[in-house]
Design an enzyme around this catalytic site. Structure first.
Site, short mmCIF file in Angstrom:
data_model
loop_
_atom_site.label_atom_id
_atom_site.label_comp_id
_atom_site.label_asym_id
_atom_site.label_seq_id
_atom_site.Cartn_x
_atom_site.Cartn_y
_atom_site.Cartn_z
N ASN A 1 18.65 2.39 -1.55
CA ASN A 1 18.27 3.80 -1.48
C ASN A 1 19.20 4.60 -0.58
OD1 ASN A 1 16.13 3.87 -3.29
ND2 ASN A 1 14.65 3.21 -1.76
N GLU B 1 3.20 4.52 0.68
CA GLU B 1 4.39 4.64 1.53
C GLU B 1 4.12 5.62 2.67
OE1 GLU B 1 8.67 3.57 1.95
OE2 GLU B 1 6.83 2.66 1.24
N LYS C 1 0.40 1.79 6.56
CA LYS C 1 1.01 0.46 6.56
C LYS C 1 0.78 -0.25 7.90
CE LYS C 1 4.61 1.15 3.03
NZ LYS C 1 4.20 0.08 2.10
N GLU D 1 15.19 -6.57 -2.13
CA GLU D 1 15.84 -6.44 -0.82
C GLU D 1 14.96 -7.12 0.23
OE1 GLU D 1 18.38 -2.38 -0.44
OE2 GLU D 1 16.23 -2.11 -0.64
N HIS E 1 11.39 -5.54 -0.42
CA HIS E 1 11.39 -4.34 -1.24
C HIS E 1 11.65 -4.68 -2.70
CE1 HIS E 1 13.55 -0.37 -2.42
NE2 HIS E 1 12.30 -0.35 -2.81
N VAL F 1 0.85 -1.19 0.00
CA VAL F 1 0.00 0.00 0.00
C VAL F 1 0.88 1.24 0.00
CG1 VAL F 1 -1.85 -1.26 1.16
CG2 VAL F 1 -0.21 0.04 2.54
N SER G 1 10.09 1.15 0.69
CA SER G 1 11.42 1.54 0.19
C SER G 1 12.21 2.34 1.22
CB SER G 1 11.28 2.36 -1.09
OG SER G 1 10.44 3.48 -0.87
#
Length: 724
Positions: A509, A411, A416, A471, A459, A409, A438
């Protein structure tokens, strides 16, 4: 028994019921002990030499079959030896290749017909062994190829010399320059093999060919003459074949990958020569390319990839089966995850709270399947069958049978948290929950869960169907069982999972945003963002930083940048307005609304095409506090040093376990130039001492983002490297 070694045995007869009594046929079997595959290490090549001395000394033989006792025939040379071999220098490499040529020529020159029975993969040196025999038969489903150009080299054991004489220059160029694995059917159509049969008929087909050759029905000597002589092309035909091919191959490979074009040149130079001269040309070209940085880094990339896969395989062995998955959130990302799961065989529920979101997700799924049908990857029937693996739903009714849930859903930590705590009440006690976040801390998201040990990050990178990396993020309370299950599911989806520890931005990231930080500082000092893009694309990135930000989306970049600034304020907090913020404030979000650093127009295929936008140029000019002059080298240093330093910090902080995993994550996750091997291998190539000196010089002006760590200084001082 004619010969017995650790990897090779030679005996009379074949072991087949129909031919067990034929003692005049010798059978050489590759079966490397202690390994699941056959590969041509230095030791195996030495055994092959000894085996052929024994075969030549044997009396009364009328034929030879070469086969394998493993599922694959031979997957190629032992690439783990390459770096050490390359270190020995050009003369040693040429001598090594010529020695192997002598061994393979001994196969070709035996006083009776020879055939290779290819039961599985025959790649690189394995393909070249097969090319040295008079005939080849393949099992259905086996594959044949010469992928050496993908390692920055050319085939060095006869591939460039023999294959064009078997299948023609054009076909050989396609195989060798492209590094393709070719099906048995295409190999047969091109003349690379003589028969394709079911696997259980392979021995019989090989013996039949030998019998026909001995009866004079098949002229094996003519085959040898064909392979040993020059190519049947006149001067004009050669020019047409090779000059056209060089231009096409160069355009496709790009300037950073010289091996494909060199392969064409090797075939061209050897076209008018006999066997010995053609092989000498090939041996020298291999040695010259092997000493290049590109080959060194691509071999390192292969070894890193194998190490990452081996580690993932260990997790996979510990994992419970994932027979049913679910994704929460049915937008573009949720649809991409559902497609990837269903297309690779794991049924998945796709849940959302809105019917229109479900429709959006299904539209994405159907679009992705339709593209695969267009490319011939799936038939329409297969697409229809795979679509049944996706079940859209507005409720949690069937979630009690789900083994793993991917939350995808928006970010937003509150959203979440609400979704994760809600779904936890509907699934079984052993169900693994994952979040496709992320940036948001996995430890933080686990705070309100009853079973935090069953929760980790998963991720995906966008677009899901193209990007290979996943990830898998371990929170403070994540159990090994949850990590193992998530790794296994990612592998089942055809992805490369890399396990990392929790921190702002996780691994990729966290490393990427200092790169954007360097970009912001360049623009603040008056650099032209379009020139920065061109310089970094010339360096090897698939897109420059401005273009990449447009693809990522300015809203996502601003949000992630805030997370990074909060987590690492000393080096990632930017004083004053940045170009990224200016774009966001002016509703220039990038490709998602057709305007960012560039404007976007649809091309004929419906893909966004970037064009220069004067409004964007004027907006960026607002953040410039000075107008310095930057060389290309300055731009590269300003962009690459902070990225590389953050990769070092992630390794030192234990966010990632090894240099191999860090570098592979960058290559698979954000397109770090593969021929440069990754951030840590890039530092190794420059030399740690030189890199630290470069960083220190920049840090004097630009601050903490460019300051080396104490441990890196120590490594530089003691002459250490990340890899060797």
């Amino acid at each position: 028994m004619i010969y017995q070694g650790n990897a090779i045995s030679v005996s009379r007869g074949t072991g087949s019921p129909e031919s067990a009594g034929d003692e005049s046929v010798a059978t050489l079997i590759f079966d490397l002990q202690g390994e699941s595959i056959n590969k041509l290490s230095s030791a195996v090549v030495a055994e092959l030499e000894a085996a052929f001395k024994a075969i030549r000394a044997e009396q009364g033989l009328t034929g030879l079959v070469i086969g394998s006792a493993k599922e694959a025939f031979i997957v190629g040379a032992d690439i783990t030896e390459f770096h050490d071999l390359f270190d020995k220098g050009e003369k040693s490499l040429v001598d090594m290749n010529l020695r192997v040529h002598d061994i393979f020529n001994a196969i070709e020159d035996l006083p009776f017909p020879t055939v290779t029975a290819i039961n599985g993969l025959a790649l690189g040196g394995g393909c070249e062994v097969a090319l040295a025999t008079d005939f080849r038969v393949m099992a259905e489903g086996a594959r044949l190829g010469l992928p050496e150009t993908k390692l920055g080299i050319v085939p060095g054991w006869g591939g460039c010399a023999r294959l064009p004489r078997l299948i023609g220059a054009d076909n050989a160029i396609e195989w060798i320059a492209g590094g393709t694995e070719n099906t048995a059917e295409s190999a047969l159509a091109m003349g690379a093999v003589d028969a394709v049969v079911p696997a259980d008929q392979l021995d019989a087909a090989a013996l039949d060919i030998l019998a026909r050759a001995n009866r004079g029905e098949l002229d094996y000597q003519a085959r040898r003459d064909e392979k040993n002589g020059p190519l049947h092309l006149n001067a004009i035909e050669q020019m047409m074949a090779f000059e056209t091919a060089k231009g096409y191959v160069a355009g496709k490979a790009g300037k950073h990958y010289p091996a494909p074009v060199e392969a064409v040149k090797v075939i061209q130079k050897g076209a008018g020569e006999g066997r010995a001269r053609a092989q000498a040309i090939e041996a020298k070209a291999f040695a010259r390319l092997a000493l290049s940085d590109v080959a060194f880094n691509l071999v390192g990339l292969f070894l890193n990839d194998q190490a990452v896969k081996k580690k993932a395989g260990k997790y996979e062995k510990q994992a419970a089966a994932i027979n049913q998955a679910a994704v929460l959130g049915a937008g573009i990302m949720g649809g991409g995850i559902a497609y990837q799961s269903a297309s690779t065989g794991t049924p998945i529920l796709m849940k959302d709270i809105k019917e229109e979101a479900i429709e959006l997700g299904l539209k994405e799924v159907r679009k992705l399947f339709a593209k695969q049908v267009e490319k011939g990857k799936f038939t329409t029937g297969e697409m229809a069958e795979k679509l049944t693996h996706i079940r859209p739903t507005l409720s949690y009714g069937d979630f009690d049978h789900v083994d793993l849930v991917v939350e995808a859903v928006v970010e937003n930590p509150k959203v979440k948290d609400a979704v994760l705590t809600e779904v936890e009440g509907w699934v079984g006690e052993d169900t693994v929950l994952t979040s496709n976040t992320s940036t948001i801390s996995i430890t933080q998201l686990a705070e309100n869960l009853k079973r935090p040990e069953n929760f980790c990050g998963m991720h995906f990178f966008n677009p899901v169907h193209r990007m290979p990396l996943v990830e898998v993020i371990r929170g403070e309370k994540t159990a090994d069982t949850a990590v193992a299950a998530t790794v296994a599911y990612a592998r089942a989806m055809g992805k490369t999972p890399i396990v990392v520890n929790d921190c702002p931005g996780f691994l990729v990231n966290r490393i990427l945003f200092p790169y954007f930080g360097g970009f912001n500082q360049l623009l603040e000092q008056g650099a032209d963002f379009q020139r920065v893009d061109k310089v970094m694309e010339a360096f090897g990135w698939p897109m420059g930083p401005a273009y990449l930000l447009d693809v990522v989306g300015m809203d996502i970049a601003v949000h992630a940048g805030e997370v990074m600034a909060e987590g690492f304020p000393e080096r990632m907090k930017h004083a004053g307005e940045t170009a990224i913020q200016v774009m966001y404030d002016n509703d220039r979000l990038g490709q998602k609304n057709d305007k960012g650093f560039y404007a976007y127009q649809q091309d004929k295929k419906g893909k966004p095409q970037k064009v220069t936008d004067e409004t964007a140029i004027a907006l960026v000019e607002r953040v410039a506090k000075s107008h310095k002059t930057f060389s290309d080298e300055d731009i590269i240093a300003r962009m690459m040093v902070p990225l590389c330093l953050e990769a070092v910090r992630c390794l030192e902080d234990g966010i990632v376990d090894s240099p191999a995993e860090a570098d592979m994550a960058l290559i698979y996750g954000i397109g770090f130039p593969p021929f440069r091997g990754g951030a840590l291998r890039y530092i190794d190539a420059m030399g740690l001492s030189e890199f630290v000196t470069l960083a220190d010089g920049l840090a004097e002006e630009l601050g903490a983002l460019y300051t080396p760590t104490d441990k890196l200084r120590d490594m530089a001082g003691s002459g250490d490297t990340f890899y060797r």
